[in-house]
Design an enzyme around this catalytic site. Structure first.
Site, PDB file in Angstrom:
ATOM      1  N   ASP A   1       7.685   0.974   1.770  1.00  0.00           N
ATOM      2  CA  ASP A   1       6.497   0.670   0.984  1.00  0.00           C
ATOM      3  C   ASP A   1       5.699  -0.393   1.746  1.00  0.00           C
ATOM      4  O   ASP A   1       6.121  -0.895   2.790  1.00  0.00           O
ATOM      5  CB  ASP A   1       6.894   0.205  -0.436  1.00  0.00           C
ATOM      6  CG  ASP A   1       5.774   0.461  -1.435  1.00  0.00           C
ATOM      7  OD1 ASP A   1       6.064   0.665  -2.613  1.00  0.00           O
ATOM      8  OD2 ASP A   1       4.600   0.467  -1.018  1.00  0.00           O
ATOM      9  N   GLU A  36       0.444  -1.609 -10.570  1.00  0.00           N
ATOM     10  CA  GLU A  36       1.673  -2.287 -10.143  1.00  0.00           C
ATOM     11  C   GLU A  36       1.958  -3.518 -10.994  1.00  0.00           C
ATOM     12  O   GLU A  36       1.718  -3.516 -12.207  1.00  0.00           O
ATOM     13  CB  GLU A  36       1.584  -2.600  -8.651  1.00  0.00           C
ATOM     14  CG  GLU A  36       1.321  -1.321  -7.819  1.00  0.00           C
ATOM     15  CD  GLU A  36       1.457  -1.526  -6.327  1.00  0.00           C
ATOM     16  OE1 GLU A  36       0.655  -0.951  -5.598  1.00  0.00           O
ATOM     17  OE2 GLU A  36       2.372  -2.228  -5.895  1.00  0.00           O
TER      18      GLU A  36
HETATM   19  C1  GLC Z   1       1.817   0.216  -2.902  1.00  0.00           C
HETATM   20  C2  GLC Z   1       2.712   0.987  -3.832  1.00  0.00           C
HETATM   21  C3  GLC Z   1       3.021   2.394  -3.383  1.00  0.00           C
HETATM   22  C4  GLC Z   1       1.852   2.938  -2.578  1.00  0.00           C
HETATM   23  C5  GLC Z   1       1.723   2.114  -1.313  1.00  0.00           C
HETATM   24  C6  GLC Z   1       0.526   2.561  -0.460  1.00  0.00           C
HETATM   25  O1  GLC Z   1       2.249  -1.107  -2.807  1.00  0.00           O
HETATM   26  O2  GLC Z   1       3.942   0.382  -4.202  1.00  0.00           O
HETATM   27  O3  GLC Z   1       3.281   3.173  -4.555  1.00  0.00           O
HETATM   28  O4  GLC Z   1       2.087   4.299  -2.237  1.00  0.00           O
HETATM   29  O5  GLC Z   1       1.616   0.723  -1.584  1.00  0.00           O
HETATM   30  O6  GLC Z   1      -0.669   2.319  -1.135  1.00  0.00           O
END
Ligand code: GLC
Length: 580
Positions: free
Chosen positions: A280, A473
């Site tokens: 992530d 988030e």
């Molecule tokens: C974010 C999220 C993830 C996402 C990634 C790219 O922090 O946790 O779900 O796909 O970054 O945007």
């Protein structure tokens, strides 16, 4: 005789330098890449994080942006194309003009795998037009705490429902033939147990905000982790997923990004996952030790591509040093690169790496908007109906109140244009109010966001729409899910001047409604419907039945949120009245 994918992978791998291999394992955020560096570092992937749109934010300029990076990659010695990733989690919603579908909580309420498949298919077509070949979706988390800011990204609290819809969504994104120009790579996420974190265990601070449960620690036993949270991944692998994103969260204090047993022994070994694992956003930076230690721990745990996402030079240099020092075995690097190349070749990326510009007219097309409107209709859950619904179409006057009744940003929620979403007319579409006016005509609708209808007098019907401000988030981690005093007084004020009161809740999760529930004659959960809010009026006025079923338990009081064992929910998952 045409070479097989495996033969092509091995031929590329044997020709690659160590630097080119490490480049393939590098995923960088598009604004951080210096001109020429996509080629210089032979980057494996480029992404637009939330809000990572070009200016102007049009489908065509997205295609131009992606093609720019791809042209560089195709000019490298081995001409290995990049995967361009984006969070098209409810349609290609970072793009202005794209169809914005209901978030997964609404798809969970509709509960129909075929609907999820068709939405994912439409999303893939809109993505292919812009050249974004990799979708960081679907979320297949199983949330156990409704206060989690990512609840709305989940299909529901039942692992079987999540598995069924997750499989359908993966199949929709990847299409009948993954090598087709209109297929995109799916990315079930976030592995594993992101929805099992305990309240108060997050240590993440972002933009000065302390997350409360997102990215936190799960303490359930392995049997529960497997039966609840691993189950959707087992299903997704069976549906052909080629990539899985690893969770920020931890299990018994060990971060998933360094959890070798779960990533390698269980996911790749026991479950036989042959795709690649992507970190992530800066996920490895949360691991213990210095950056060298973080790179070593994550790669040796089984991560194959690192979403750096900014300082990709430092990652490449550190990873090269780690391999040259023997801290990361070359065999681990080769395994990671094989997995990445295998996915790229299976996706047909070498054959059609560029945007499918002939599909640009499909972005936000009427057919997709009709599909989104169908999804809105089928996601609505009827929680109460004391003879109020369906509303008569000959009603002389309807009072509509609440800013959420007329705000596309609120009804779309997070991951819409901006990472966190944004109130206001951020995308083209129809608000709930516009849908009601389409049915009745503006003359028979009085709208006031604050429910002030002085001079209008009594009306036969009032519709109050309450909504959450958009978030994403951990910014949506919320200690209590109760209506504000202002919201309750809005309901009271409309109650006083109408014969029939309908309450519509626009939110990514259930809320404790309290007095508002008692005051209303009918209560409808509309989740986060997206750009086609007219679907709500379709059902309120009887043009379609109520068929949504709660994907989560609906709390009776705040006590339920902290101690669900203390009292039964107001409504259990699966509840939904059918009479509309
Ligand atoms: C974010 C999220 C993830 C996402 C990634 C790219 O922090 O946790 O779900 O796909 O970054 O945007």
């Amino acid at each position: 005789m045409k070479a097989t994918v495996e033969e092509r992978v091995e031929a590329l791998l044997s020709a690659m330098t160590l630097a080119e291999k490490v480049g393939q394992m590098t995923l960088a955020e598009k604004n951080s890449i210096r001109p020429g560096d996509t080629a210089r570092f032979a980057l494996g992937g480029v992404l637009s994080g939330g809000g990572g749109y070009p200016i102007p934010n049009t489908p065509r300029s997205w295609a131009d942006m992606v093609a720019g990076f791809q042209d560089e990659a195709l000019a490298t010695r081995l001409r290995i194309p990049i995967l361009y990733g984006v969070d098209a989690v409810h349609g290609h919603a970072a793009v202005e003009g794209a169809t914005v579908f209901p978030h997964n909580c609404g798809l969970g309420a509709a509960g129909d795998p075929d609907l999820a498949y068709r939405i994912a298919r439409a999303t893939a077509v809109e993505m292919a037009a812009t050249g974004t070949s990799w979708n960081y979706a679907p979320t297949v988390a199983v949330p156990h705490d409704l206060r989690w800011g990512r609840t709305y990204e989940c299909f529901g609290a039942d692992p079987d429902l999540v598995s069924r819809l997750g499989v359908a969504y993966v199949r929709g994104l990847q299409g009948a033939d993954l090598a087709s120009p209109t297929s995109v790579l799916a990315t079930p996420k976030h592995f594993v147990g992101d929805g099992a974190a305990r309240w108060g265990t997050s240590t993440t601070v972002m933009q000065g905000r302390r997350f409360l449960i997102d990215q936190g620690d799960a303490d359930l036993d392995e049997a529960a982790l497997r039966s609840i949270h691993l189950r959707p991944y087992r299903a997704a692998i069976g549906s052909g997923a080629r990539c899985i994103m690893v969770s920020f969260s931890s299990w018994h204090g060990v971060k998933m990004h360094a959890h070798r047993r779960l990533l390698t022994d269980v996911l790749k070994g026991e479950l036989g996952f042959r795709g690649f694992l992507v970190s992530d956003w800066g996920g490895i930076d949360q691991l213990p030790g210095d950056y060298h230690a973080q790179v070593v721990a994550s790669l040796n745990a089984g991560l194959d591509m690192i979403m750096v996402p900014y300082d990709y030079r430092r990652f490449v240099e550190t990873a090269l040093q780690a391999v040259q020092a023997g801290d990361v075995p070359l065999a681990r690097v080769d395994d990671a690169v094989r997995r990445i190349l295998n996915a790229k070749l299976a996706r047909g990326l070498f054959e059609h790496p560029l945007p499918q510009r002939d599909l640009l007219a499909e972005v936000g097309c009427q057919e997709h908007r009709a599909l989104a409107r169908e999804a809105v209709r089928r996601s609505l859950c009827l929680l109460k109906n004391a003879g109020a619904l369906p509303l008569p179409k000959d009603v002389p006057l309807v009072l509509v109140a609440g800013e959420a009744a007329d705000d596309l940003g609120i009804q779309c929620g997070g991951w819409t244009i901006e990472w966190q979403g944004k109130k206001g007319p951020i995308v083209p579409g129809t608000t709930i109010r516009a849908g009601i006016e389409n049915v009745l005509g503006p003359a028979r609708v009085a709208f006031d966001p604050n429910g002030r209808f002085a001079g209008v007098g009594r009306a036969p019907v009032g519709i109050v729409v309450l909504g959450e401000e958009p978030y994403a988030e951990g910014f949506g981690d919320k200690p209590d899910l109760v209506l504000t005093e202002e919201e309750i007084s809005l309901v009271r004020s409309v109650r006083a001047v109408v014969d029939r009161l309908v309450l519509v809740v626009v939110s990514g999760r259930p809320y404790v409604l309290g007095e508002a529930y008692d005051l209303a004659d009918a209560v409808v959960a509309a989740w986060l419907p997206g750009s086609e809010g007219a679907g709500v009026a379709d059902v309120l006025f009887g043009d379609a039945p109520f068929e949504g079923r709660l994907p989560f338990p609906w709390p009776r009081s705040s006590a339920y949120l902290t101690r669900p064992e203390a009292e039964p929910p107001l409504f259990p998952p699966g509840f939904g009245l059918v009479r509309g």
